[in-house]
Motif scaffolding. Structure first.
Motif, PDB file in Angstrom:
ATOM      1  N   SER A 142       0.829  -1.195   0.000  1.00  0.00           N
ATOM      2  CA  SER A 142       0.000   0.000   0.000  1.00  0.00           C
ATOM      3  C   SER A 142       0.865   1.248   0.000  1.00  0.00           C
ATOM      4  CB  SER A 142      -0.878   0.038   1.258  1.00  0.00           C
ATOM      5  OG  SER A 142      -0.100   0.432   2.360  1.00  0.00           O
ATOM      6  N   PRO A 143       0.238   2.389  -0.385  1.00  0.00           N
ATOM      7  CA  PRO A 143       0.940   3.645  -0.151  1.00  0.00           C
ATOM      8  C   PRO A 143       1.186   3.821   1.337  1.00  0.00           C
ATOM      9  CG  PRO A 143      -1.336   4.025  -0.887  1.00  0.00           C
ATOM     10  CD  PRO A 143      -1.078   2.565  -0.983  1.00  0.00           C
ATOM     11  N   SER A 144       2.270   4.481   1.718  1.00  0.00           N
ATOM     12  CA  SER A 144       2.648   4.495   3.124  1.00  0.00           C
ATOM     13  C   SER A 144       2.502   5.850   3.808  1.00  0.00           C
ATOM     14  CB  SER A 144       4.098   4.027   3.259  1.00  0.00           C
ATOM     15  OG  SER A 144       4.949   4.874   2.524  1.00  0.00           O
ATOM     16  N   ALA A 145       2.237   6.894   3.062  1.00  0.00           N
ATOM     17  CA  ALA A 145       2.200   8.200   3.711  1.00  0.00           C
ATOM     18  C   ALA A 145       0.943   8.956   3.320  1.00  0.00           C
ATOM     19  CB  ALA A 145       3.436   9.011   3.318  1.00  0.00           C
ATOM     20  N   ALA A 146       0.339   9.620   4.277  1.00  0.00           N
ATOM     21  CA  ALA A 146      -0.837  10.441   4.013  1.00  0.00           C
ATOM     22  C   ALA A 146      -0.398  11.798   3.476  1.00  0.00           C
ATOM     23  CB  ALA A 146      -1.646  10.608   5.298  1.00  0.00           C
ATOM     24  N   THR A 147      -1.262  12.427   2.682  1.00  0.00           N
ATOM     25  CA  THR A 147      -0.962  13.750   2.167  1.00  0.00           C
ATOM     26  C   THR A 147      -1.033  14.766   3.307  1.00  0.00           C
ATOM     27  OG1 THR A 147      -3.293  13.973   1.599  1.00  0.00           O
ATOM     28  CG2 THR A 147      -1.807  13.252  -0.142  1.00  0.00           C
ATOM     29  N   PRO A 148      -0.210  15.817   3.258  1.00  0.00           N
ATOM     30  CA  PRO A 148      -0.195  16.815   4.344  1.00  0.00           C
ATOM     31  C   PRO A 148      -1.555  17.469   4.560  1.00  0.00           C
ATOM     32  CG  PRO A 148       1.723  17.071   2.928  1.00  0.00           C
ATOM     33  CD  PRO A 148       0.815  16.084   2.253  1.00  0.00           C
ATOM     34  N   GLU A 149      -2.228  17.783   3.460  1.00  0.00           N
ATOM     35  CA  GLU A 149      -3.534  18.427   3.568  1.00  0.00           C
ATOM     36  C   GLU A 149      -4.599  17.495   3.024  1.00  0.00           C
ATOM     37  OE1 GLU A 149      -4.261  21.274   4.955  1.00  0.00           O
ATOM     38  OE2 GLU A 149      -2.169  21.731   5.451  1.00  0.00           O
ATOM     39  N   PRO A 150      -5.751  17.410   3.682  1.00  0.00           N
ATOM     40  CA  PRO A 150      -6.807  16.526   3.178  1.00  0.00           C
ATOM     41  C   PRO A 150      -7.335  17.011   1.840  1.00  0.00           C
ATOM     42  CG  PRO A 150      -7.641  17.905   4.956  1.00  0.00           C
ATOM     43  CD  PRO A 150      -6.152  18.115   4.903  1.00  0.00           C
ATOM     44  N   SER A 151      -7.688  16.080   0.992  1.00  0.00           N
ATOM     45  CA  SER A 151      -8.308  16.416  -0.280  1.00  0.00           C
ATOM     46  C   SER A 151      -9.711  16.948  -0.024  1.00  0.00           C
ATOM     47  CB  SER A 151      -8.386  15.177  -1.162  1.00  0.00           C
ATOM     48  OG  SER A 151      -9.290  14.236  -0.604  1.00  0.00           O
ATOM     49  N   PRO A 152     -10.303  17.639  -1.012  1.00  0.00           N
ATOM     50  CA  PRO A 152     -11.689  18.087  -0.826  1.00  0.00           C
ATOM     51  C   PRO A 152     -12.644  16.934  -0.515  1.00  0.00           C
ATOM     52  CG  PRO A 152     -10.695  19.194  -2.700  1.00  0.00           C
ATOM     53  CD  PRO A 152      -9.710  18.153  -2.261  1.00  0.00           C
ATOM     54  N   LEU A 153     -12.374  15.759  -1.111  1.00  0.00           N
ATOM     55  CA  LEU A 153     -13.225  14.606  -0.851  1.00  0.00           C
ATOM     56  C   LEU A 153     -13.096  14.148   0.596  1.00  0.00           C
ATOM     57  CD1 LEU A 153     -15.148  12.565  -2.203  1.00  0.00           C
ATOM     58  CD2 LEU A 153     -13.142  11.139  -2.671  1.00  0.00           C
ATOM     59  N   GLU A 154     -11.865  14.064   1.081  1.00  0.00           N
ATOM     60  CA  GLU A 154     -11.650  13.677   2.473  1.00  0.00           C
ATOM     61  C   GLU A 154     -12.259  14.696   3.422  1.00  0.00           C
ATOM     62  OE1 GLU A 154      -7.994  12.877   5.651  1.00  0.00           O
ATOM     63  OE2 GLU A 154      -7.574  12.984   3.497  1.00  0.00           O
ATOM     64  N   ALA A 155     -12.075  15.965   3.111  1.00  0.00           N
ATOM     65  CA  ALA A 155     -12.623  17.011   3.966  1.00  0.00           C
ATOM     66  C   ALA A 155     -14.147  16.927   4.028  1.00  0.00           C
ATOM     67  CB  ALA A 155     -12.194  18.380   3.448  1.00  0.00           C
ATOM     68  N   PHE A 156     -14.768  16.611   2.900  1.00  0.00           N
ATOM     69  CA  PHE A 156     -16.230  16.538   2.848  1.00  0.00           C
ATOM     70  C   PHE A 156     -16.746  15.447   3.777  1.00  0.00           C
ATOM     71  CE2 PHE A 156     -20.233  14.933   1.181  1.00  0.00           C
ATOM     72  CZ  PHE A 156     -20.959  16.099   0.993  1.00  0.00           C
ATOM     73  N   PHE A 157     -16.159  14.267   3.725  1.00  0.00           N
ATOM     74  CA  PHE A 157     -16.663  13.156   4.527  1.00  0.00           C
ATOM     75  C   PHE A 157     -16.108  13.156   5.950  1.00  0.00           C
ATOM     76  CE2 PHE A 157     -17.466  11.295   0.245  1.00  0.00           C
ATOM     77  CZ  PHE A 157     -18.841  11.159   0.380  1.00  0.00           C
ATOM     78  N   SER A 158     -15.089  13.967   6.203  1.00  0.00           N
ATOM     79  CA  SER A 158     -14.568  14.089   7.562  1.00  0.00           C
ATOM     80  C   SER A 158     -15.354  15.089   8.389  1.00  0.00           C
ATOM     81  CB  SER A 158     -13.095  14.522   7.537  1.00  0.00           C
ATOM     82  OG  SER A 158     -12.297  13.555   6.913  1.00  0.00           O
ATOM     83  N   ASP A 159     -15.994  16.037   7.698  1.00  0.00           N
ATOM     84  CA  ASP A 159     -16.713  17.127   8.370  1.00  0.00           C
ATOM     85  C   ASP A 159     -18.197  16.784   8.428  1.00  0.00           C
ATOM     86  OD1 ASP A 159     -17.845  19.459   9.287  1.00  0.00           O
ATOM     87  OD2 ASP A 159     -16.702  20.775   7.965  1.00  0.00           O
ATOM     88  N   ALA A 160     -18.654  16.344   9.579  1.00  0.00           N
ATOM     89  CA  ALA A 160     -20.059  15.958   9.723  1.00  0.00           C
ATOM     90  C   ALA A 160     -20.987  17.131   9.437  1.00  0.00           C
ATOM     91  CB  ALA A 160     -20.313  15.411  11.120  1.00  0.00           C
ATOM     92  N   ALA A 161     -20.572  18.331   9.829  1.00  0.00           N
ATOM     93  CA  ALA A 161     -21.416  19.510   9.617  1.00  0.00           C
ATOM     94  C   ALA A 161     -21.583  19.791   8.128  1.00  0.00           C
ATOM     95  CB  ALA A 161     -20.815  20.720  10.329  1.00  0.00           C
ATOM     96  N   ALA A 162     -20.455  19.660   7.378  1.00  0.00           N
ATOM     97  CA  ALA A 162     -20.523  19.905   5.941  1.00  0.00           C
ATOM     98  C   ALA A 162     -21.431  18.891   5.269  1.00  0.00           C
ATOM     99  CB  ALA A 162     -19.121  19.851   5.336  1.00  0.00           C
ATOM    100  N   GLY A 163     -21.310  17.639   5.678  1.00  0.00           N
ATOM    101  CA  GLY A 163     -22.151  16.609   5.085  1.00  0.00           C
ATOM    102  C   GLY A 163     -23.615  16.819   5.387  1.00  0.00           C
ATOM    103  N   ALA A 164     -23.898  17.328   6.573  1.00  0.00           N
ATOM    104  CA  ALA A 164     -25.293  17.534   6.970  1.00  0.00           C
ATOM    105  C   ALA A 164     -25.943  18.681   6.220  1.00  0.00           C
ATOM    106  CB  ALA A 164     -25.366  17.778   8.473  1.00  0.00           C
ATOM    107  N   THR A 165     -25.149  19.686   5.849  1.00  0.00           N
ATOM    108  CA  THR A 165     -25.715  20.866   5.176  1.00  0.00           C
ATOM    109  C   THR A 165     -25.640  20.780   3.659  1.00  0.00           C
ATOM    110  OG1 THR A 165     -23.580  22.014   5.341  1.00  0.00           O
ATOM    111  CG2 THR A 165     -25.153  22.340   7.141  1.00  0.00           C
TER     112      THR A 165
END
Length: 304
Positions: free
Chosen positions: A28-51
């Protein structure tokens, strides 16, 4: 099923055949990107998903499923220290796919009824895989890398990832989010348990060049390290104790790199168990595979 006592080795299995590989593990890839992608940010933010609107949410879900299918998104990855970590945001997205789906009839031999956003994938020549006809289903959001061969019937659930050149034999389950490396052989009736909730739970992981014998079961986030060999009938959970006769130690939740594991037994405790001659299941590491020996040879030598 053949068994082995924790102090002796005297079992036999049918011959197996699998190619060895000398490359280091690269499951597998071994390192996470420094900044979350817009897709990751969308599903990580419960408030964003709710609105978000229904249309935007479904678009994001489709983007996630496509990323899982092409391998650019993974439900779990290995960090530089070798630890496998689940990505909760990916599981949030998969769960959202079920919540925002409708139950519909699907075009499938004999008929099928399932959730609209996660139907079976339609794979073709361009995918570089071989799916032998006969009842196999690969769900949306599952990744099959080029060179994978799937024998029927097999089921690969959403979030599952199967690396290049792996063989998936008949009656195999690759559960939701299970991670399978490159050059792996999953023999007949192997079961890799899936997990979506809790979202932080690590899925089952089988690293590169592992041989998993027939009717093995791997559950509860067990990690099988690269080049390990599991004899037919080995069943492992997070709490299963693996007795290492070589290193004279015990392992739980993880099979060491190159370890050859066979089903074993140990006497049950207590007078009642002694009187009845009862024994408990106890998987055993009987040797370690070197880089010059293929899985078939090392397994046959270990089980004689």
């Amino acid at each position: 099923m053949s068994t082995v006592d924790a102090s002796t080795v005297d079992v036999s299995v049918d011959d197996v055949s699998v190619d060895d590989a000398s490359a280091p593990p690269s499951a597998s890839p071994s390192a996470a990107t420094p900044e979350p992608s817009p897709l990751e940010a969308f599903f990580s933010d419960a408030a964003a998903g709710a609105t978000a609107s229904e249309r935007e949410t479904i678009e994001r879900i489709e983007e996630l499923l496509t990323g899982l299918e092409d391998g650019s998104v993974r439900a779990a990855t290995r960090d530089p220290s070798g630890t496998w970590r689940a990505h909760a945001w990916v599981k949030h997205g998969i769960l959202a796919a079920f919540r925002h789906s409708e139950t519909v009839e699907l075009d499938w031999p004999g008929g099928a009824v399932d959730r609209s956003l996660v139907p079976a994938r339609h794979l073709g020549l361009g995918d570089g895989v071989r799916i032998v006809p006969g009842g196999t289903s690969v769900r949306r959001g599952a990744h099959l890398a080029p060179g994978v061969v799937v024998m029927p019937p097999t089921y690969v659930n959403v979030g599952g990832h199967v690396g290049a050149g792996s063989m998936v034999d008949s009656h195999v389950l690759v559960g939701s989010c299970a991670q399978v490396g490159t050059g792996v052989h999953l023999s007949t009736a192997v079961q890799l348990g899936g997990v979506l909730e809790p979202v932080g739970a690590r899925p089952v992981v089988v690293e590169d060049d592992v041989f998993v014998g027939a009717q093995c079961g791997l559950y509860e986030g067990v990690v099988v390290r690269s080049r390990a060999v599991l004899a037919p009938g080995v069943v492992l959970t997070a709490g299963t104790t693996i007795y290492d006769l070589v290193e004279q130690t015990e392992h739980r939740g993880e099979v060491p790199e190159g370890a050859v594991v066979v089903p074993g037994s140990r006497p049950a405790k207590g007078d009642y168990g002694t009187v009845l001659g009862l024994s408990l299941y106890a998987p055993v590491v009987v040797k370690y595979r070197d880089f010059s020996t293929d899985a078939a040879t090392v397994l046959e030598e270990s089980l004689r």
